[in-house]
Enzyme design. Structure first.
Site, mmCIF file in Angstrom:
data_model
loop_
_atom_site.group_PDB
_atom_site.id
_atom_site.type_symbol
_atom_site.label_atom_id
_atom_site.label_comp_id
_atom_site.label_asym_id
_atom_site.label_seq_id
_atom_site.Cartn_x
_atom_site.Cartn_y
_atom_site.Cartn_z
ATOM 1 N N LYS A 120 -0.006 3.575 1.008
ATOM 2 C CA LYS A 120 0.625 4.127 -0.188
ATOM 3 C C LYS A 120 0.956 5.607 -0.034
ATOM 4 C CE LYS A 120 1.832 3.961 -4.561
ATOM 5 N NZ LYS A 120 3.127 3.319 -4.787
ATOM 6 N N GLU A 160 17.522 1.579 -2.560
ATOM 7 C CA GLU A 160 16.161 1.300 -3.014
ATOM 8 C C GLU A 160 15.877 -0.211 -2.972
ATOM 9 O OE1 GLU A 160 13.595 2.824 -3.285
ATOM 10 O OE2 GLU A 160 12.279 1.699 -4.615
ATOM 11 N N LYS A 211 12.849 -1.935 -0.703
ATOM 12 C CA LYS A 211 11.818 -2.831 -1.257
ATOM 13 C C LYS A 211 11.755 -4.125 -0.455
ATOM 14 C CE LYS A 211 9.909 -0.729 -3.253
ATOM 15 N NZ LYS A 211 10.205 0.626 -3.625
ATOM 16 N N HIS A 214 33.423 -0.422 7.897
ATOM 17 C CA HIS A 214 33.405 0.530 9.023
ATOM 18 C C HIS A 214 32.348 0.141 10.060
ATOM 19 C CE1 HIS A 214 36.295 3.096 7.062
ATOM 20 N NE2 HIS A 214 35.589 2.972 5.951
ATOM 21 N N CYS A 222 -5.370 6.629 5.271
ATOM 22 C CA CYS A 222 -6.817 6.651 5.292
ATOM 23 C C CYS A 222 -7.377 7.215 3.978
ATOM 24 C CB CYS A 222 -7.403 7.468 6.431
ATOM 25 S SG CYS A 222 -6.882 6.900 8.047
ATOM 26 N N ARG A 261 -4.501 3.397 0.491
ATOM 27 C CA ARG A 261 -4.208 4.430 1.489
ATOM 28 C C ARG A 261 -4.245 3.896 2.921
ATOM 29 N NH1 ARG A 261 -4.750 9.498 -0.887
ATOM 30 N NH2 ARG A 261 -4.923 10.434 1.156
ATOM 31 N N ASN A 266 -9.666 11.785 7.419
ATOM 32 C CA ASN A 266 -8.286 11.432 7.072
ATOM 33 C C ASN A 266 -7.396 12.570 7.557
ATOM 34 O OD1 ASN A 266 -5.863 10.668 5.800
ATOM 35 N ND2 ASN A 266 -6.411 11.783 3.946
ATOM 36 N N GLY A 267 -6.420 12.241 8.393
ATOM 37 C CA GLY A 267 -5.513 13.275 8.899
ATOM 38 C C GLY A 267 -5.243 13.038 10.371
ATOM 39 N N TRP A 303 -5.823 3.695 8.044
ATOM 40 C CA TRP A 303 -4.442 3.399 8.409
ATOM 41 C C TRP A 303 -4.276 4.007 9.798
ATOM 42 C CZ3 TRP A 303 -0.034 6.355 9.534
ATOM 43 C CH2 TRP A 303 1.186 5.651 9.522
ATOM 44 N N GLU A 348 10.272 -3.559 3.009
ATOM 45 C CA GLU A 348 8.871 -3.154 2.951
ATOM 46 C C GLU A 348 7.935 -4.334 2.690
ATOM 47 O OE1 GLU A 348 8.408 -0.433 -0.305
ATOM 48 O OE2 GLU A 348 6.698 0.546 0.612
HETATM 49 O O1 M6R Z 1 4.132 9.593 -3.099
HETATM 50 P P1 M6R Z 1 5.554 9.777 -2.696
HETATM 51 O O2 M6R Z 1 6.525 9.470 -3.807
HETATM 52 O O3 M6R Z 1 5.839 11.130 -2.124
HETATM 53 O O4 M6R Z 1 5.817 8.711 -1.558
HETATM 54 C C1 M6R Z 1 7.017 8.704 -0.853
HETATM 55 C C2 M6R Z 1 7.178 7.435 -0.046
HETATM 56 O O5 M6R Z 1 6.182 7.344 0.924
HETATM 57 C C3 M6R Z 1 7.134 6.185 -0.923
HETATM 58 O O6 M6R Z 1 8.084 6.234 -1.942
HETATM 59 C C4 M6R Z 1 7.369 4.923 -0.072
HETATM 60 O O7 M6R Z 1 8.673 4.931 0.425
HETATM 61 C C5 M6R Z 1 7.111 3.678 -0.907
HETATM 62 N N1 M6R Z 1 6.126 2.865 -0.260
HETATM 63 C C6 M6R Z 1 8.302 2.840 -1.113
HETATM 64 O O8 M6R Z 1 8.022 1.709 -1.877
#
Ligand code: M6R
Length: 589
Positions: free
Chosen positions: A584, A462, A466, A485, A2, A27, A93-94, A69, A469
């Site tokens: 984000k 990673e 990606k 395994h 949010c 956000r 927000n929260g 969000w 996501e």
């Molecule tokens: O702002 P931050 O680096 O603390 O965020 C951590 C994760 O939320 C962030 O890296 C998230 O996994 C990304 N969307 C991945 O692409």
């Protein structure tokens, strides 16, 4: 999680709120709304992104806005903010953790709720406390709220006034020629605020008569220093096109700027803590967690001390081993991730020395830390982290090198090659043609593996994150040795496996892994800088990485994987900048 904005402007504020919300959309983007106060208080809110507000206009110079969000209640017009109660309109927000108990109490007193949100409880409580003094009403209305909030509140009989408050959720105030503002994050104020100041936990902000005042929990004035806002162009975002692709293209520049900043950073203040450390702790979430895993590998290899690397959310769920005098490295692009902040604060409480690695100077994490390495990736707006990961790896390699220096008075042999990273990142783009072909071959894939040993394991994780996501294809990143395994049970004709191999000493093992997959009909892609290490026939597709000293390879090896996820996302007709269910900045625990 949010985004909120509020303003008291010189002119009508609808356009200001809309522009600010567009810049906060990273956000959350499942619903949006605004309340504008002129002669009357007009509220407009809708399921969908901020664009759904484009048609709304109401005259008035006092307003609040929200992009959501969803946490409590599905995305819908009713659950969208602002929430109206009596004379009050509120954006939040929260998470109000005790919302159910407060709601029951309010219902018992005759209140009827229009939404399923926790936030409406705050609006109702503030409205009941309101008797013409908005600041006191906000303080009283929030007094029993547990959890986290950043709120902005207006009252229909107080045009020209706005009150905001924060607890554990970010809140920034700014002033410029066009008015005074509050919001969740600085980019929302691009081009509008010339000076900014952050509210701390427990503080209240009031905008009235064009002035911004801060108050503590007892409503005593708090003096604040306002800082010059970042240059607008730093935060203004290209219209059109996707951010993720633009941000991948920015990696060489981001690395170069970050290297410049690191070379100007004096690490002397943390020398003692690092020199005496017998072990380190590292915490982060998501992509940043993978950077922390890579850091642990580098420190153990070069400084020969163990690093306990934990997802921030787990740090508090395990026996608290960290003690006074020990060092915690907290990695966060935004510097606002709730779990990482909580871990850093816990470590501080236990007397540890906290080093933050973040992209946002002045973020909550920088305030919680003893020492900060601030990277210069520039604003990262796409939900999928890309350039910030490369810069985190650069910062963490730099930190590892300094740690080696503090302990052994010599820098590791790869240190001078840090300067080659921007050019190597540029060179990594030449693998994109191979990746285009690979993405084409994966059009029908429903699941895939990313495999890597040693320093390639975090890169594999990673790459998988990606793909999950933004392409919405199930992907698992794992140490290649784990395959047999259990996960190998899923491999059958055409099942895709992407293997990273950037260490000569482990190349033969990579070849074995590929052979295990291919023997079961799997489809293999190999990413390596040294084609001759592995037999030509070991993979269906080979993507060449640029050559660097081995320890620095993870900084660039991930780039083609970031691009692969992007291409798979486009091939599925998805928006890379707005992955489903995500936002984000994760400012709730
Ligand atoms: O702002 P931050 O680096 O603390 O965020 C951590 C994760 O939320 C962030 O890296 C998230 O996994 C990304 N969307 C991945 O692409």
């Amino acid at each position: 999680m949010c985004g909120i904005i509020g303003c008291v402007s010189e002119k009508d504020c609808c356009g200001i709120l809309y522009d600010g919300l567009k810049r906060l959309e990273y956000r959350g983007y499942d619903s949006a709304g605004m309340a504008v106060l002129g002669e009357t208080l007009a509220v407009f809110k809708k399921k969908g992104g901020v664009d759904s507000l484009a048609a709304f206009y109401a005259p008035g110079n006092t307003g609040i806005g929200h992009t959501r969000w969803a946490t409590h209640g599905a995305p819908s017009d009713e659950n969208a903010h602002p929430h109206r109660a009596g004379k009050i309109a509120l954006v939040h927000n929260g998470i109000v953790e005790n919302h159910a108990a407060l709601r029951r109490e309010l219902e018992g007193a005759g209140e009827r709720f229009a939404s399923e949100t926790d936030s409406e409880v705050l609006a109702k409580r503030i409205a009941r406390a309101y008797r013409g003094d908005l600041l006191s009403a906000v303080r009283d209305g929030l007094s029993r709220a547990e959890g986290s909030y950043a709120v902005a509140v207006i009252a229909e009989d107080r045009p020209g006034e706005l009150v905001a408050a924060r607890r554990k959720s970010p809140l920034v105030a700014g002033k410029g020629q066009s008015g005074a503002f509050v919001c969740s994050d600085i980019p929302a104020l691009a081009g509008m605020a010339e000076y900014i100041a952050r509210a701390e936990d427990g503080e209240f902000v009031r905008i009235s008569s064009g002035e911004i005042e801060f108050f503590d929990a007892s409503l005593r004035p708090v003096p604040k220093t306002f800082f010059r806002a970042p240059q607008a162009e730093t935060w203004l975002f290209a219209a059109g096109g996707d951010r993720m692709r633009a941000e991948i293209a920015e990696i060489p520049r981001a690395l170069s700027d970050t290297l410049g900043a690191l070379r100007q950073t004096d690490l002397a203040p943390c020398a003692r803590a690092l020199r005496t450390a017998k072990r380190l702790f590292a915490v982060a979430c998501g992509t940043a967690y993978h950077a922390a895993l890579a850091f642990a590998y580098a420190v153990e290899r070069d400084a020969h001390i163990p690093v306990y690397c934990l997802s921030s959310g787990e740090f508090r769920c395990r026996p608290p081993l960290i003690a006074a005098g020990e060092v915690l490295v907290a990695v966060s692009q935004s510097g606002e991730t709730a779990d990482t902040l909580a871990a850093a604060r816990l470590a501080k409480e236990r007397g540890a020395y906290v080093i933050a690695v973040t992209n946002v100077g002045g973020s909550s994490l920088t305030a919680a830390a003893d020492f900060c390495l601030v990277m210069r990736a520039g604003a990262e707006i796409a939900v999928a982290a890309t350039k910030s990961y490369n810069c985190q790896l650069l910062c963490l390699n730099y930190l590892a090198a300094q740690l080696v220096f503090f302990k052994e008075t010599a820098l590791p042999p790869w240190y001078d090659a840090l300067g080659d990273l921007p050019a190597a990142a540029q060179a990594a783009f030449s693998a994109f043609a191979d990746v285009d072909r690979l993405a084409g071959a994966l059009t029908g894939a429903r699941a895939m593996f990313f495999l890597g040993r040693g320093q390639d394991e975090p890169t594999a994780k990673e790459g998988a994150l990606k793909v999950k996501e933004i392409s919405r294809v199930f992907a698992e990143g794992m140490p290649a040795g784990e395959l047999k395994h259990g996960p190998l049970a899923l491999v059958e004709g055409g099942f895709p496996a992407v293997c990273l191999s950037t260490q000569a000493s482990l190349a033969a093992k990579s070849e074995n892994t590929l052979a295990e997959v291919r023997a079961r009909g799997g489809y293999c892609a190999l990413f390596t800088q040294q084609q001759k290490w592995l037999k030509e026939s070991c993979a269906d597709v080979r993507c060449r990485l640029p050559a660097l000293p081995e320890p620095l390879m993870p900084v660039v090896a991930v780039i083609p994987l970031q691009y692969l996820a992007y291409k798979m996302c486009l091939a599925r007709g998805l928006d890379p900048d707005k992955p489903k269910n995500l936002a984000k900045s994760v400012t709730v625990e």
